[in-house]
Design a protein around this motif. Structure first.
Motif, short mmCIF file in Angstrom:
data_model
loop_
_atom_site.label_atom_id
_atom_site.label_comp_id
_atom_site.label_asym_id
_atom_site.label_seq_id
_atom_site.Cartn_x
_atom_site.Cartn_y
_atom_site.Cartn_z
N ALA A 19 0.83 -1.20 0.00
CA ALA A 19 0.00 0.00 0.00
C ALA A 19 0.87 1.26 0.00
O ALA A 19 0.57 2.22 -0.71
N PHE A 22 2.09 1.93 -3.45
CA PHE A 22 1.02 2.44 -4.30
C PHE A 22 0.75 3.92 -4.02
O PHE A 22 0.74 4.75 -4.94
N TYR A 23 0.52 4.27 -2.78
CA TYR A 23 0.14 5.64 -2.45
C TYR A 23 1.29 6.62 -2.61
O TYR A 23 1.07 7.76 -3.02
N ARG A 26 2.58 5.85 -6.90
CA ARG A 26 1.58 6.05 -7.96
C ARG A 26 0.75 7.30 -7.74
O ARG A 26 0.41 7.99 -8.69
N LEU A 27 0.37 7.57 -6.48
CA LEU A 27 -0.49 8.73 -6.22
C LEU A 27 0.30 9.96 -5.80
O LEU A 27 -0.26 11.04 -5.72
N LEU A 86 -2.34 6.44 -14.47
CA LEU A 86 -2.57 5.27 -13.62
C LEU A 86 -2.92 4.03 -14.44
O LEU A 86 -2.44 2.93 -14.16
N VAL A 91 -3.15 0.20 -13.11
CA VAL A 91 -4.17 0.35 -12.07
C VAL A 91 -5.53 -0.01 -12.66
O VAL A 91 -5.85 0.36 -13.79
N ARG A 112 -9.16 1.15 -8.23
CA ARG A 112 -8.83 0.30 -7.08
C ARG A 112 -7.37 0.51 -6.69
O ARG A 112 -6.49 0.55 -7.54
N ASP A 113 -7.14 0.64 -5.39
CA ASP A 113 -5.77 0.73 -4.92
C ASP A 113 -5.17 -0.67 -4.82
O ASP A 113 -5.80 -1.66 -5.22
N SER A 114 -3.98 -0.79 -4.31
CA SER A 114 -3.29 -2.08 -4.22
C SER A 114 -3.99 -3.04 -3.28
O SER A 114 -3.75 -4.24 -3.32
N ASN A 117 -9.30 -1.37 -2.38
CA ASN A 117 -10.21 -0.31 -1.96
C ASN A 117 -10.61 0.50 -3.19
O ASN A 117 -9.76 0.79 -4.05
N ILE A 119 -11.34 3.93 -4.92
CA ILE A 119 -10.96 5.33 -4.73
C ILE A 119 -11.71 6.16 -5.76
O ILE A 119 -11.69 5.86 -6.96
#
Length: 134
Positions: A19, A22-23, A26-27, A86, A91, A112-114, A117, A119
């Motif tokens: 996670a 990913f955050y 990627r974000l 993404l 993603v 979807r996140d890793s 969830n 988003i």
């Protein structure tokens, strides 16, 4: 005496390292805190650059969000361009960028996140107000 802001909100994760990647990667969130908590967990808090509210990773077993409900709602300047990046990184999207039925002039996507969830990412209203799904 008054409340001044939301300090942090939590999202459920099963694998903190996955996670975090990913955050952060990627974000584009920044790590505010990454400290040991107990034998198998860490306190991880992330910040969107320039924002005050933090995002904390909660144990997935301690917190659940229904699969069809966004666990996190984000604003982006260009939903289409951010979503395209993404998608190019693999993603998974439930809804690719489209016009929001709840507010004229707003674009949104659902991905979807890793940790699987959902988003919600949306743009601001043209006049700068935040629009929320109804």
């Amino acid at each position: 005496m008054a409340i001044s802001r939301v300090h942090f909100t939590s999202i459920p994760v099963r694998d903190q390292s996955r996670a975090l990647e990913f955050y952060r990667d990627r974000l584009g969130m920044q790590v505010e805190t990454d400290a040991p908590y107990d034998d198998d967990w860490r306190w991880i808090f992330l910040r969107i650059p320039g924002a005050e509210t933090l995002i904390q990773f909660a144990r997935g077993a301690e917190m659940t969000v229904a699969p069809e409900v966004p666990a996190l709602c984000l604003l982006a300047d260009d939903v289409d361009a951010f979503s395209a990046r993404l998608q190019a990184e693999g993603v998974r999207f439930d809804t690719t960028p489209t016009d929001a039925p709840w507010a004229p002039g707003v674009r949104f996507s659902l991905f979807r996140d890793s940790e699987d969830n959902m988003i919600l990412m949306q743009s601001n209203l043209p006049e700068g107000d935040i629009a929320w799904p109804t």
